[in-house]
Design a protein around this motif. Structure first.
Motif, PDB file in Angstrom:
ATOM      1  N   GLY A  89       0.807  -1.211   0.000  1.00  0.00           N
ATOM      2  CA  GLY A  89       0.000   0.000   0.000  1.00  0.00           C
ATOM      3  C   GLY A  89       0.840   1.260   0.000  1.00  0.00           C
ATOM      4  O   GLY A  89       0.527   2.235  -0.699  1.00  0.00           O
ATOM      5  N   ALA A  90       1.924   1.250   0.767  1.00  0.00           N
ATOM      6  CA  ALA A  90       2.813   2.417   0.799  1.00  0.00           C
ATOM      7  C   ALA A  90       3.545   2.591  -0.530  1.00  0.00           C
ATOM      8  O   ALA A  90       3.643   3.700  -1.058  1.00  0.00           O
ATOM      9  CB  ALA A  90       3.815   2.272   1.941  1.00  0.00           C
ATOM     10  N   LEU A  91       4.042   1.492  -1.097  1.00  0.00           N
ATOM     11  CA  LEU A  91       4.724   1.574  -2.390  1.00  0.00           C
ATOM     12  C   LEU A  91       3.784   2.061  -3.475  1.00  0.00           C
ATOM     13  O   LEU A  91       4.187   2.782  -4.401  1.00  0.00           O
ATOM     14  CB  LEU A  91       5.284   0.203  -2.774  1.00  0.00           C
ATOM     15  CG  LEU A  91       6.339  -0.430  -1.872  1.00  0.00           C
ATOM     16  CD1 LEU A  91       6.750  -1.791  -2.422  1.00  0.00           C
ATOM     17  CD2 LEU A  91       7.561   0.457  -1.719  1.00  0.00           C
ATOM     18  N   ASN A  92       2.509   1.678  -3.357  1.00  0.00           N
ATOM     19  CA  ASN A  92       1.521   1.999  -4.379  1.00  0.00           C
ATOM     20  C   ASN A  92       1.207   3.482  -4.467  1.00  0.00           C
ATOM     21  O   ASN A  92       0.638   3.947  -5.457  1.00  0.00           O
ATOM     22  CB  ASN A  92       0.250   1.198  -4.107  1.00  0.00           C
ATOM     23  CG  ASN A  92      -0.701   1.140  -5.278  1.00  0.00           C
ATOM     24  OD1 ASN A  92      -1.909   1.189  -5.107  1.00  0.00           O
ATOM     25  ND2 ASN A  92      -0.185   1.017  -6.497  1.00  0.00           N
ATOM     26  N   ARG A  93       1.595   4.247  -3.459  1.00  0.00           N
ATOM     27  CA  ARG A  93       1.398   5.697  -3.521  1.00  0.00           C
ATOM     28  C   ARG A  93       2.335   6.339  -4.541  1.00  0.00           C
ATOM     29  O   ARG A  93       2.091   7.459  -4.991  1.00  0.00           O
ATOM     30  CB  ARG A  93       1.648   6.329  -2.154  1.00  0.00           C
ATOM     31  CG  ARG A  93       0.716   5.850  -1.067  1.00  0.00           C
ATOM     32  CD  ARG A  93       0.980   6.605   0.213  1.00  0.00           C
ATOM     33  NE  ARG A  93       0.496   5.884   1.381  1.00  0.00           N
ATOM     34  CZ  ARG A  93       0.703   6.269   2.624  1.00  0.00           C
ATOM     35  NH1 ARG A  93       1.377   7.382   2.861  1.00  0.00           N
ATOM     36  NH2 ARG A  93       0.244   5.551   3.638  1.00  0.00           N
ATOM     37  N   THR A  94       3.408   5.610  -4.891  1.00  0.00           N
ATOM     38  CA  THR A  94       4.399   6.140  -5.834  1.00  0.00           C
ATOM     39  C   THR A  94       4.302   5.484  -7.196  1.00  0.00           C
ATOM     40  O   THR A  94       4.601   6.113  -8.216  1.00  0.00           O
ATOM     41  CB  THR A  94       5.819   5.934  -5.256  1.00  0.00           C
ATOM     42  OG1 THR A  94       5.936   6.679  -4.039  1.00  0.00           O
ATOM     43  CG2 THR A  94       6.892   6.382  -6.233  1.00  0.00           C
ATOM     44  N   ALA A  95       3.896   4.222  -7.265  1.00  0.00           N
ATOM     45  CA  ALA A  95       3.932   3.470  -8.518  1.00  0.00           C
ATOM     46  C   ALA A  95       2.942   2.320  -8.467  1.00  0.00           C
ATOM     47  O   ALA A  95       2.350   2.021  -7.423  1.00  0.00           O
ATOM     48  CB  ALA A  95       5.345   2.924  -8.747  1.00  0.00           C
ATOM     49  N   ALA A  96       2.789   1.646  -9.606  1.00  0.00           N
ATOM     50  CA  ALA A  96       2.067   0.374  -9.620  1.00  0.00           C
ATOM     51  C   ALA A  96       2.901  -0.667  -8.888  1.00  0.00           C
ATOM     52  O   ALA A  96       4.118  -0.521  -8.739  1.00  0.00           O
ATOM     53  CB  ALA A  96       1.811  -0.070 -11.055  1.00  0.00           C
ATOM     54  N   VAL A  97       2.263  -1.720  -8.410  1.00  0.00           N
ATOM     55  CA  VAL A  97       2.949  -2.774  -7.660  1.00  0.00           C
ATOM     56  C   VAL A  97       2.515  -4.135  -8.199  1.00  0.00           C
ATOM     57  O   VAL A  97       1.322  -4.364  -8.420  1.00  0.00           O
ATOM     58  CB  VAL A  97       2.637  -2.688  -6.151  1.00  0.00           C
ATOM     59  CG1 VAL A  97       3.258  -3.868  -5.398  1.00  0.00           C
ATOM     60  CG2 VAL A  97       3.132  -1.364  -5.571  1.00  0.00           C
ATOM     61  N   CYS A  98       3.488  -5.017  -8.400  1.00  0.00           N
ATOM     62  CA  CYS A  98       3.205  -6.417  -8.711  1.00  0.00           C
ATOM     63  C   CYS A  98       3.832  -7.245  -7.596  1.00  0.00           C
ATOM     64  O   CYS A  98       5.056  -7.274  -7.451  1.00  0.00           O
ATOM     65  CB  CYS A  98       3.786  -6.814 -10.062  1.00  0.00           C
ATOM     66  SG  CYS A  98       3.441  -8.536 -10.519  1.00  0.00           S
ATOM     67  N   ALA A  99       2.998  -7.861  -6.763  1.00  0.00           N
ATOM     68  CA  ALA A  99       3.465  -8.623  -5.603  1.00  0.00           C
ATOM     69  C   ALA A  99       3.235 -10.099  -5.853  1.00  0.00           C
ATOM     70  O   ALA A  99       2.132 -10.507  -6.227  1.00  0.00           O
ATOM     71  CB  ALA A  99       2.716  -8.170  -4.350  1.00  0.00           C
ATOM     72  N   LEU A 100       4.273 -10.921  -5.656  1.00  0.00           N
ATOM     73  CA  LEU A 100       4.144 -12.344  -5.946  1.00  0.00           C
ATOM     74  C   LEU A 100       4.412 -13.201  -4.715  1.00  0.00           C
ATOM     75  O   LEU A 100       5.125 -12.785  -3.801  1.00  0.00           O
ATOM     76  CB  LEU A 100       5.097 -12.762  -7.065  1.00  0.00           C
ATOM     77  CG  LEU A 100       6.593 -12.856  -6.744  1.00  0.00           C
ATOM     78  CD1 LEU A 100       7.264 -13.912  -7.635  1.00  0.00           C
ATOM     79  CD2 LEU A 100       7.280 -11.508  -6.950  1.00  0.00           C
ATOM     80  N   ASP A 101       3.825 -14.387  -4.719  1.00  0.00           N
ATOM     81  CA  ASP A 101       4.168 -15.440  -3.761  1.00  0.00           C
ATOM     82  C   ASP A 101       5.187 -16.352  -4.435  1.00  0.00           C
ATOM     83  O   ASP A 101       4.916 -16.888  -5.522  1.00  0.00           O
ATOM     84  CB  ASP A 101       2.939 -16.274  -3.389  1.00  0.00           C
ATOM     85  CG  ASP A 101       2.050 -15.611  -2.364  1.00  0.00           C
ATOM     86  OD1 ASP A 101       2.468 -14.606  -1.762  1.00  0.00           O
ATOM     87  OD2 ASP A 101       0.916 -16.099  -2.173  1.00  0.00           O
TER      88      ASP A 101
END
Length: 259
Positions: A53-65
């Motif tokens: 959520g914090a990273l998403n304030r600056t850019a798109a995020v792709c989070a993987l397992d």
């Protein structure tokens, strides 16, 4: 924060679960931060969701397992074959965004370093709490980790308690350690390490920085512990801002902070 579930396939056929968060209002839609977790973690954890959520304030995020973790298939190789998982996520991000930066925590940080050195294709790399060397047993937490990984009973315990599935066969051959390959990273590199890291003391971060090529930065955070559990919202925002600067062009060091 809206997220689109994505199913990726690593080059060796393992199914990888990921979530794509479109850039929040005011963030850069051309930049995607690909986020990888540490050993026994997964993207459903509260701490990782807060970081995303914090990273998403600056850019798109792709989070993987990573394989063997969370909703992904396969068995964990504790950082070896997982570079193929990260490559699948990087390719997915690169198809949708002009710039891609990998952000890894602990095991995920070692994967990000090895991926950037051996495969490339990213605009910058952020390593948070990475080990520099393999088979490190000088702290109590790491002796426990080795027991979990190397003993059948330990693997069963981790599967029951953390739902992490570990491959029973050890490394063969032994993969390159992060400190052995970090000098081959050809893009901006940020190394973040905590002064109170109970798993890997600060000398791991210092060794990685020493072996890395420029442009590179080392943030030694005196009061920080280990990896995603110790990553605050403020640190997440600083990391995202560094990633945006690094992906944009020639990188100037972070301005000194008051105090």
């Amino acid at each position: 924060m809206p997220a689109t579930p994505v199913t990726l396939t690593a080059s060796d056929g393992v199914r990888i679960a990921a979530w794509h968060h479109a850039a929040a209002h005011g963030a850069d839609p051309e930049l995607c931060l690909v986020m990888g977790h540490g050993f026994t973690c997964h993207q459903g954890m509260r701490e990782l969701q807060a970081i995303a959520g914090a990273l998403n304030r600056t850019a798109a995020v792709c989070a993987l397992d990573y394989r063997g973790h969370g909703r992904s298939g396969g068995l964990s190789t504790v950082g070896d074959h997982e570079i193929h998982d990260l490559e699948a996520a990087v390719r997915y991000a690169a198809e949708r965004h002009a710039k891609v930066v990998t952000v890894g925590f602990s095991m995920g940080a070692s994967i990000a370093l090895r991926h950037a050195a051996l495969m490339g294709g990213v605009d910058a790399v952020v390593s948070v709490s990475s080990p520099a060397r393999w088979y490190y047993r000088d702290t109590v937490p790491m002796r426990r980790v080795h027991w979990f990984v190397e003993r059948r009973l330990g693997r069963a315990a981790v599967r029951l308690a953390k739902r992490t599935r570990i491959a029973p066969k050890g490394w063969d051959p032994i993969p390159e350690a992060p400190f052995e390959v970090v000098g081959g990273i050809a893009c901006p590199l940020l190394i973040v390490h905590g002064g109170r890291d109970a798993f890997f003391p600060p000398d791991h971060g210092e060794l990685l920085y020493e072996r890395a090529a420029d442009p590179r930065e080392l943030w030694l955070e005196p009061e920080m512990g280990h990896a995603e559990i110790a990553t605050t919202e403020a640190l997440s925002l600083r990391i995202a801002q560094w990633a945006a600067r690094a992906a944009a062009g020639p990188l100037a060091p972070e301005a000194p902070r008051a105090g």
